[in-house]
Enzyme design. Structure first.
Site, PDB file in Angstrom:
ATOM      1  CB  CYS A   2      -0.917   0.007   1.227  1.00  0.00           C
ATOM      2  SG  CYS A   2      -1.997   1.454   1.292  1.00  0.00           S
ATOM      3  CD  GLU A 104      -0.973  -1.722  -5.518  1.00  0.00           C
ATOM      4  OE1 GLU A 104      -0.064  -1.208  -6.215  1.00  0.00           O
ATOM      5  OE2 GLU A 104      -0.884  -1.915  -4.297  1.00  0.00           O
TER       6      GLU A 104
END
Length: 221
Positions: A2, A104
């Protein structure tokens, strides 16, 4: 992993969602939270939950150089209970990192397509995190890292890793007062159920951490 996320909710909603009794000093929503920036986190101080800011990128208390934080924005949950950098924190310095989506990048040939990923049935959520205090000379920093795990079936098409999102009703159990063994914290994380995710493509505008406005989350036509 992340590496970017958002937090757009208003302060009152955050306080209500996580049962915080005190206002958040200097709260600012953000469309593009990046490593090295301050992130909104919640800890339990032994008496009550408190919300405040930690710098994203863990600097262990024993580190000689604060630059190590840029290499420690994430911690693998599968091994954090065994690693010197995280083992002690798994036992007694667990935190919630508040978010409402994360980004992402999906690789497609030589290109990477950014995607905004949200929960399917609720807006606000918390990543499982670890925090520490670092002091050197007269400098004092409070920093954190986001715990990650292998991608679930939804995320596997986008990336092989993902942040751990604590299911609703399980946040307090992660930061509850009192020391756990690192192994107990590990087993807690591994037993968490998965929630439904949804994603959509956004523009490469989000790639730059300097960009922080509504264009970051605008769906591609």
């Amino acid at each position: 992993m992340c590496g970017r996320f958002t937090l757009l909710a208003d302060e009152v909603k955050i306080l209500q969602e996580f049962g915080i009794n005190q206002p958040i000093d200097h709260y600012q929503p953000s469309y593009n939270i990046a490593p090295g920036q301050n992130v909104l986190a919640i800890i339990h101080d032994g008496k009550e939950k408190r919300a405040g800011y930690l710098r994203w990128g863990l600097i262990p208390s024993w580190a000689n150089d604060e630059k190590v934080g840029y290499k420690m924005i994430n911690a693998r949950s599968e091994t954090a209970h065994e690693k010197p950098s995280f083992q002690r924190l798994m036992a007694r310095k667990r935190c919630l990192i508040v978010a409402d989506s994360f980004y992402e990048w999906k690789r497609d040939g030589g290109e990477k397509q950014p995607k905004r990923i949200q929960l399917g049935d609720r807006e606000l959520f918390a990543f499982a995190g670890l925090w520490d205090k670092w002091e050197h000379d007269e400098q004092k920093l409070f920093t954190c890292t986001i715990l990650t795990k292998a991608a679930n079936p939804f995320m596997q098409d986008i990336h092989h890793r993902m942040p751990i999102i604590l299911p609703k009703g399980r946040e307090d159990a992660w930061i509850e007062a009192g020391e756990q063994s690192p192994e107990e914290a590990y087993h807690f994380l591994q037993a968490l159920e998965m929630e439904e995710l949804q994603a959509y493509d956004v523009a490469s505008y989000v790639n730059s951490a300097k960009n922080n406005d509504a264009e970051c989350i605008a769906p591609l036509a």
